[in-house]
Design a protein around this motif. Sequence first.
Motif, PDB file in Angstrom:
ATOM      1  N   GLY A 156       0.820  -1.201   0.000  1.00 18.28           N
ATOM      2  CA  GLY A 156       0.000   0.000   0.000  1.00 18.28           C
ATOM      3  C   GLY A 156       0.852   1.248   0.000  1.00 18.28           C
ATOM      4  O   GLY A 156       2.067   1.185  -0.150  1.00 18.28           O
ATOM      5  N   GLU A 157       0.175   2.368   0.157  1.00 19.19           N
ATOM      6  CA  GLU A 157       0.861   3.657   0.148  1.00 19.19           C
ATOM      7  C   GLU A 157       0.998   4.201   1.550  1.00 19.19           C
ATOM      8  O   GLU A 157       0.039   4.238   2.307  1.00 19.19           O
ATOM      9  N   GLU A 169       5.685   3.653  -1.389  1.00 17.66           N
ATOM     10  CA  GLU A 169       4.775   2.654  -1.930  1.00 17.66           C
ATOM     11  C   GLU A 169       5.351   1.272  -1.654  1.00 17.66           C
ATOM     12  O   GLU A 169       6.446   0.963  -2.096  1.00 17.66           O
TER      13      GLU A 169
END
Length: 158
Positions: free
Chosen positions: A133-134, A155
């Motif tokens: 995910g970010e 990221e």
Amino acid sequence: MHLHKFEKIWLIFGVGMLIVFLSTVGVSAFYLGNQPPSCLATIDPEKVDETAPFNKPGLKKVEGKDWDYELVFVASAFNYNPGQVQVPKGAKVKVIATTKDVVHGFEIAGTNINMMLEPGYISEIVTTFDKAGEYTLVCNEYCGVGHHMMTSKIEVVE
Ligand SMILES: [Cu+2]
């Protein structure tokens, strides 16, 4: 010498606690090898751009160390270099960061990573990103008028 019963109980309790505390600290320090984090890594804050590894910020694969990657960040008013970076999920990453000017924060939101970057010192932490995910890297030490815009993006990819 006469000691009251309660005094004896209190003395035994006090000495007992002392033995427990010292044993805990002793085992932790000498058997498990735990040490307080040190501030021994220093750098000339005026020569950050010429000093390795800060001359090439970003992610680097490394061999023969306890971690797989080194992620180098340089903070300055009011940004982080790199401004965006990709990290493989599950890899052991050593984050190495410093600042070129004033004190900045280094908090990766949603993780327990939270360091202070001080001019002249190198801050390091070894971590693993388990969830893809970010992640947003934010400065949480007020550093000037652009403080609220000081972010970077990490990221985590499969
Ligand atoms: Cu800042």
